[in-house]
Design a protein around this motif. Structure first.
Motif, PDB file in Angstrom:
ATOM      1  N   SER A  10       0.800  -1.231   0.000  1.00 24.68           N
ATOM      2  CA  SER A  10       0.000   0.000   0.000  1.00 24.68           C
ATOM      3  C   SER A  10       0.831   1.278   0.000  1.00 24.68           C
ATOM      4  O   SER A  10       0.275   2.369   0.057  1.00 24.68           O
ATOM      5  CB  SER A  10      -0.934  -0.003   1.223  1.00 24.68           C
ATOM      6  N   GLN A  12       4.545   3.481  -1.503  1.00 25.69           N
ATOM      7  CA  GLN A  12       5.701   3.514  -2.415  1.00 25.69           C
ATOM      8  C   GLN A  12       6.939   2.990  -1.683  1.00 25.69           C
ATOM      9  O   GLN A  12       7.564   2.024  -2.108  1.00 25.69           O
ATOM     10  CB  GLN A  12       5.948   4.957  -2.883  1.00 25.69           C
ATOM     11  N   GLU A  16       9.644   1.502  -4.169  1.00 26.83           N
ATOM     12  CA  GLU A  16       9.433   2.338  -5.357  1.00 26.83           C
ATOM     13  C   GLU A  16      10.715   2.530  -6.166  1.00 26.83           C
ATOM     14  O   GLU A  16      10.661   2.673  -7.395  1.00 26.83           O
ATOM     15  CB  GLU A  16       8.867   3.695  -4.927  1.00 26.83           C
ATOM     16  N   ARG A  34       0.811  -7.239  -3.885  1.00 26.81           N
ATOM     17  CA  ARG A  34      -0.406  -6.568  -4.358  1.00 26.81           C
ATOM     18  C   ARG A  34      -1.335  -7.529  -5.090  1.00 26.81           C
ATOM     19  O   ARG A  34      -2.425  -7.134  -5.518  1.00 26.81           O
ATOM     20  CB  ARG A  34      -0.035  -5.372  -5.242  1.00 26.81           C
ATOM     21  N   ARG A 214      -0.488   1.371 -11.299  1.00 26.30           N
ATOM     22  CA  ARG A 214       0.640   0.714 -10.618  1.00 26.30           C
ATOM     23  C   ARG A 214       1.383   1.686  -9.704  1.00 26.30           C
ATOM     24  O   ARG A 214       1.978   1.278  -8.710  1.00 26.30           O
ATOM     25  CB  ARG A 214       1.612   0.131 -11.659  1.00 26.30           C
ATOM     26  N   ARG A 215       1.397   2.975 -10.067  1.00 25.85           N
ATOM     27  CA  ARG A 215       2.029   4.004  -9.226  1.00 25.85           C
ATOM     28  C   ARG A 215       1.091   4.330  -8.072  1.00 25.85           C
ATOM     29  O   ARG A 215       0.030   4.939  -8.258  1.00 25.85           O
ATOM     30  CB  ARG A 215       2.308   5.255 -10.034  1.00 25.85           C
ATOM     31  N   LEU A 216       1.502   3.938  -6.875  1.00 19.94           N
ATOM     32  CA  LEU A 216       0.728   4.258  -5.680  1.00 19.94           C
ATOM     33  C   LEU A 216       0.932   5.730  -5.338  1.00 19.94           C
ATOM     34  O   LEU A 216       1.977   6.305  -5.647  1.00 19.94           O
ATOM     35  CB  LEU A 216       1.192   3.389  -4.514  1.00 19.94           C
TER      36      LEU A 216
END
Lengths: 232, 232
Positions: A10, A12, A16, A34, A214-216
């Motif tokens: 949940s 980055q 990341e 995820r 896909r980018r939180l």
């Protein structure tokens, strides 16, 4: 080969930096935690024998399991053209990454100067003092260093993008999220870093990733947290 | 080739991890800042163009300048047989080193939880809280991890000593200096780590080094500091 990235689902966070390298490389990967049932799979993998990771992120690359963010990037850099193959350039890229990792750890500790196991609300006076020093002394020292390394060039290392550029992009994104007032003068004070940030964001694969689910988002659960009282 | 190590001349600090690797390798080196005029030379080198280090330690190896402790060890490991040559073993050794580096940073922050630029005396209440968490939660988590990695074997990686073993020795020495009460049960709780510590200290070159004036003492200027109030 499809990589398996193991990281908290949940945020980055440190994961990341790995996601950005995988995305820029166009490397197929599964963000395991995820997926349905993925958290259970990750917690089990942390208990594995062999080469257990101390903490996420870790990456399964065929038979290899690789932990520690900078170490994963060392591997991806060599296998996907995200760092020079020659020893000197490879070490220099890694040195820059480890310096970015130090900045990331210090950014985290602005809101958790006492203990990661406590809530921010349980260490607010300490956080206030630490964040003030971070903004006044540490951000200028780190960003001044990277501006000097850039020296007017497009990328940190030689003439091509490396994973260190992706990581500098990410840490600047995070600092601008967490400390928007302190970073308001980024473009004036660090024009090379500001230009690199735009340049990374405009890479086709990175731009597509940033616009994807896909980018939180950044949030107050991650490394870079926006608490207005820490950015007065 | 004679290496040039650049590090603060009066403390073990992060430079000590590099010194131990150079000593075990039997590699000729000059500890530059401990020579006459050496501090000036180091400060000048920090301002150099090319590949400047963010902070000491850094190592000059012929034409290369290499910064960041773990990165220097990555280099020395490959050139002096202090890590496996194969990719998997090299990455695993480096992963362990980076985890040790995290422990070192946390040990430092027990006495400097607010700012490295302030005196310990200016952050004692915060230090007290941070050290309590470090002793109660973080030391057991890290040492428990390394004990599990050892799994009853002599060395962390395969059948031979690596730079990660030297670094684990050093961090345990430092913790025992800083927190003698908290670490009093080391041998009972972490027998594998305690045995590794003895095994490293008994290596002929390391034993000679530890008995020499080249080995600086621990002190309240370094990373590992003994403040009795932080080890109640």
């Amino acid at each position: 080969m499809t990589y398996e990235l193991f990281y908290w689902p949940s945020i980055q966070g440190r994961g990341e930096f790995v996601r950005l390298a995988l995305e820029e490389a166009g490397a197929p990967y599964v963000d395991v935690a995820r997926e349905p049932g993925g958290m259970k799979k990750m917690m089990k993998a942390l208990e594995d024998g062999g080469h257990p990771a101390f903490a996420p992120p870790f990456l399964k690359a065929g038979p290899l399991t690789i932990g520690q963010t900078a170490n994963i990037l060392l591997y991806l850099g060599q296998h996907h053209g995200l760092a020079p193959q020659v020893e000197e350039g490879g070490l220099w890229t890694h040195q820059l990454q480890l310096t970015i990792a130090d900045l990331v750890a210090e950014a985290h500790d602005t809101h958790h100067p006492v203990a990661g196991s406590l809530y921010y609300e349980d260490q607010k006076p300490e956080a206030s003092r630490r964040a003030a020093d971070f903004v006044a002394n540490r951000i200028p020292k780190f960003l001044g260093y990277f501006e000097r390394v850039l020296g007017g060039r497009a990328w940190l290392v030689g003439g091509q993008l490396t994973y260190a550029d992706l990581s500098l992009f990410q840490v600047v994104e995070g600092l601008c999220y967490a400390f928007p007032r302190a970073l308001a003068g980024l473009g004036d004070e660090y024009p090379g870093i500001a230009a690199l940030r735009e340049r990374v964001a405009a890479r086709p694969r990175i731009a597509a990733y940033l616009a994807s689910p896909r980018r939180l988002p950044f949030s107050e659960e991650g490394i870079f947290r926006h608490y207005p009282e820490l950015d007065p």
